[in-house]
Design a protein around this motif. Structure first.
Motif, short mmCIF file in Angstrom:
data_model
loop_
_atom_site.label_atom_id
_atom_site.label_comp_id
_atom_site.label_asym_id
_atom_site.label_seq_id
_atom_site.Cartn_x
_atom_site.Cartn_y
_atom_site.Cartn_z
N VAL A 79 -4.70 6.09 -1.69
CA VAL A 79 -4.22 4.98 -2.51
C VAL A 79 -5.30 3.91 -2.52
CG1 VAL A 79 -3.07 3.81 -0.58
CG2 VAL A 79 -2.30 3.39 -2.91
N THR A 80 -5.39 3.17 -3.61
CA THR A 80 -6.37 2.09 -3.71
C THR A 80 -5.65 0.76 -3.91
OG1 THR A 80 -6.63 2.24 -6.10
CG2 THR A 80 -8.03 3.68 -4.75
N SER A 81 -6.38 -0.32 -3.65
CA SER A 81 -5.80 -1.66 -3.82
C SER A 81 -5.51 -1.95 -5.29
CB SER A 81 -6.76 -2.70 -3.27
OG SER A 81 -8.04 -2.60 -3.88
N LEU A 112 2.58 4.01 0.41
CA LEU A 112 2.16 4.74 -0.79
C LEU A 112 1.30 5.94 -0.43
CD1 LEU A 112 1.31 1.76 -3.19
CD2 LEU A 112 3.36 3.21 -3.22
N ALA A 113 0.40 5.76 0.52
CA ALA A 113 -0.46 6.88 0.92
C ALA A 113 0.36 7.98 1.59
CB ALA A 113 -1.55 6.38 1.87
N ASP A 114 1.40 7.60 2.35
CA ASP A 114 2.29 8.59 2.96
C ASP A 114 3.01 9.41 1.90
OD1 ASP A 114 1.76 8.29 5.65
OD2 ASP A 114 3.24 6.69 5.92
N GLN A 115 3.46 8.75 0.84
CA GLN A 115 4.13 9.47 -0.24
C GLN A 115 3.18 10.48 -0.88
OE1 GLN A 115 5.61 6.50 -2.95
NE2 GLN A 115 6.92 5.52 -1.40
N ARG A 153 -0.53 22.21 0.96
CA ARG A 153 -1.45 21.73 2.00
C ARG A 153 -2.93 21.95 1.62
NH1 ARG A 153 2.88 24.04 4.79
NH2 ARG A 153 4.01 22.56 6.10
N ASN A 154 -3.82 21.48 2.50
CA ASN A 154 -5.27 21.61 2.31
C ASN A 154 -5.68 21.05 0.96
OD1 ASN A 154 -7.92 22.25 2.94
ND2 ASN A 154 -7.75 24.33 2.14
N ARG A 155 -5.20 19.85 0.63
CA ARG A 155 -5.51 19.25 -0.66
C ARG A 155 -5.44 17.73 -0.57
NH1 ARG A 155 -3.07 21.47 -4.82
NH2 ARG A 155 -2.90 19.60 -6.10
N ILE A 156 -5.90 17.08 -1.64
CA ILE A 156 -5.89 15.62 -1.75
C ILE A 156 -4.92 15.25 -2.85
CG2 ILE A 156 -7.30 13.57 -2.24
CD1 ILE A 156 -9.74 15.38 -1.50
N GLU A 157 -4.12 14.23 -2.63
CA GLU A 157 -3.21 13.71 -3.65
C GLU A 157 -3.39 12.21 -3.76
OE1 GLU A 157 -0.75 14.69 -5.83
OE2 GLU A 157 -1.47 16.76 -5.60
N LEU A 158 -3.40 11.70 -4.99
CA LEU A 158 -3.47 10.27 -5.23
C LEU A 158 -2.09 9.67 -5.30
CD1 LEU A 158 -6.29 10.08 -7.93
CD2 LEU A 158 -6.49 9.82 -5.46
N SER A 159 -2.00 8.41 -4.95
CA SER A 159 -0.70 7.74 -4.93
C SER A 159 -0.11 7.62 -6.33
CB SER A 159 -0.84 6.35 -4.30
OG SER A 159 0.35 5.62 -4.47
N ALA A 160 -0.95 7.41 -7.34
CA ALA A 160 -0.45 7.23 -8.70
C ALA A 160 -1.16 8.20 -9.64
CB ALA A 160 -0.65 5.79 -9.16
N PRO A 161 -0.80 9.47 -9.58
CA PRO A 161 -1.48 10.45 -10.43
C PRO A 161 -1.35 10.07 -11.90
CG PRO A 161 -0.06 11.53 -8.84
CD PRO A 161 0.26 10.06 -8.80
N GLY A 162 -2.41 10.25 -12.61
CA GLY A 162 -2.42 9.95 -14.03
C GLY A 162 -3.42 10.84 -14.72
N PRO A 163 -3.77 10.55 -15.94
CA PRO A 163 -4.68 11.41 -16.70
C PRO A 163 -6.01 11.61 -15.98
CG PRO A 163 -3.65 9.78 -18.14
CD PRO A 163 -3.25 9.44 -16.76
N GLU A 164 -6.49 10.57 -15.28
CA GLU A 164 -7.80 10.72 -14.65
C GLU A 164 -7.72 10.81 -13.14
OE1 GLU A 164 -8.92 6.44 -15.10
OE2 GLU A 164 -8.03 6.97 -16.98
N SER A 165 -6.52 10.87 -12.55
CA SER A 165 -6.40 10.90 -11.10
C SER A 165 -5.31 11.87 -10.69
CB SER A 165 -6.08 9.50 -10.56
OG SER A 165 -4.89 9.02 -11.11
N GLU A 166 -5.50 13.12 -11.00
CA GLU A 166 -4.54 14.13 -10.64
C GLU A 166 -4.86 14.64 -9.23
OE1 GLU A 166 -4.48 17.10 -13.58
OE2 GLU A 166 -3.78 15.77 -15.17
N GLY A 167 -3.84 15.29 -8.61
CA GLY A 167 -4.05 15.86 -7.29
C GLY A 167 -5.17 16.88 -7.32
N ARG A 168 -5.99 16.89 -6.23
CA ARG A 168 -7.15 17.76 -6.20
C ARG A 168 -7.06 18.69 -5.01
NH1 ARG A 168 -12.06 13.59 -7.80
NH2 ARG A 168 -10.93 12.52 -9.44
N VAL A 169 -7.55 19.92 -5.21
CA VAL A 169 -7.60 20.86 -4.12
C VAL A 169 -8.93 20.68 -3.39
CG1 VAL A 169 -7.62 23.30 -3.53
CG2 VAL A 169 -6.15 22.50 -5.35
#
Length: 388
Positions: free
Chosen positions: A344-346, A359-362, A372-388
């Motif tokens: 999550v970012t400010s 937010l980061a826990d969510q 598991r074994n992946r990265i997820e953003l707090s507010a996924p959107g068009p340019e910030s989707e979850g990444r493996v």
């Protein structure tokens, strides 16, 4: 006002014994800080040397000159070694005994024993050298020690200056028949020795106490296994960093990392394997942190990283490097190690640490749910989707 030399000698003897005994009690009763033991020995050996030197009044000059001053030099060697041990270096038996040995060797020369001015100058020179060596031990380590050293340094340098003046101007210790300025100087010498001895004892106790308190504070803020900051340290340092970044309007990113299947790792391979995994993850992640970032272990297998001046792209790059390097470790078997990371970012969560953590826990829970074994953003959107 004329100072009474016998009274001062008696006071010096009593005070040295009392302070030396108290230092040894503090040494044995506390954490056995070696500096206290050395300083206690300095005081007690100094008291014995003072007693022997006072035998001059009974015309026992040779024992007073040879044995008394040898013990005094031994106490100076112990003083230097005490400061050396406080600075974290090993004791030197040669250094402890060097001054005493040189004095004994000098006493084998009849001309030395016959010359009071020569003995005074040689004694003063050895005292100056030992005081400067002791002061240099503290000065060289002042940053690493992180305690107040100026009182002890001041006393050591004062004593060195005093004996340097004596080296230049004192013609020799007076006999019982001496009067006037020589007798006054001898009284001042005894008084100065008393003040420096007591002062060094109390300043050393203060340094030892301050360092013990510092160690306790560090221990209270450190994770005992990994050595990084614990939850309390992370929260305190993180709040400070967020306040600073908010004032400067700089972006901040929070990464919450949780080791995958950690309980299974412990159950299958034992707790030593789990501890090793925690240590390896701490090492990898710490290597990605900059000086201004905050990293801590906030739970059993959960870690948090607060990245200063980092937006979404920079945070995801750091998280991906951590995830990949941890998964590629040559551990017990391929695929055993992995980590899920919530980011999550400010820009999305503001500058309140509790809110960012929530937010980061969510985001972390979503990463777990997606395999598991992946990265997820707090507010996924068009340019910030979850990444493996």
């Amino acid at each position: 006002m004329q100072l009474s030399v016998p009274t001062l000698l008696l006071a010096e003897l009593f005070v040295l014994i009392l302070v030396g005994a108290l230092m040894l009690v503090a040494w044995r009763g506390g954490r056995r800080e070696p500096t206290l033991g050395y300083l206690g020995a300095v005081q007690l050996i100094g008291a014995l040397a003072t007693l022997i030197i006072s035998l001059r009044a009974f015309e026992l000059v040779t024992p007073a000159v040879v044995l008394g001053n040898t013990l005094m030099m031994l106490s100076y060697g112990l003083l230097w070694t005490g400061m050396r041990r406080f600075a974290g270096r090993e004791a030197s038996v040669l250094g402890i005994c060097a001054g005493a040995g040189l004095w004994l060797l000098a006493c084998l020369w009849p001309g030395f024993m016959a010359s009071l001015p020569l003995r005074v100058k040689f004694y003063s020179l050895l005292a100056v050298i030992y005081c400067l060596l002791a002061a240099s031990e503290l000065w060289r380590s002042q940053r690493a020690l992180e305690v107040t050293l100026w009182p002890s340094l001041g006393l050591l340098l004062f004593n060195a200056c005093f004996y340097f003046v004596r080296l230049l101007f004192d013609p020799g210790l007076p006999s019982e028949a001496s009067t006037g300025i020589e007798a006054t100087f001898f009284a001042v010498l005894v008084f100065e020795t008393l003040l420096v001895s007591v002062g060094m004892a109390f300043t050393t106790l203060t340094m030892v106490r301050d360092r013990a308190e510092l160690k306790l504070r560090v221990a209270a803020l450190s994770d005992p296994l990994t050595g990084i900051g614990n939850r309390r340290a992370f929260m305190e340092q993180g709040e400070r960093l967020l306040r600073l970044c908010a004032e400067r309007e700089e972006p901040v990113a929070l990464l919450v990392c949780d080791l995958d299947n950690f309980k299974r790792l412990n159950d299958s391979f034992g707790h030593p394997a789990g501890d090793r995994a925690l240590l390896e993850f701490s090492r990898i992640t710490a290597s990605r942190m900059r000086r201004q970032d905050v990293f801590g272990r906030i739970g059993g297998e959960e870690f948090a990283c607060l990245l200063a001046e980092a937006g979404t792209e920079a945070a995801c790059q750091v998280a991906e490097r951590i995830r990949r390097e941890f998964a590629e470790l040559p551990f017990i078997g391929e695929g055993v190690l992995s980590v899920s990371i919530g980011v999550v970012t400010s820009e999305h969560g503001g500058y309140r640490l509790a809110h960012l953590l929530a937010l980061a826990d969510q985001a972390l829970y979503r990463a777990k749910a997606k395999g598991r074994n992946r990265i997820e953003l707090s507010a996924p959107g068009p340019e910030s989707e979850g990444r493996v």
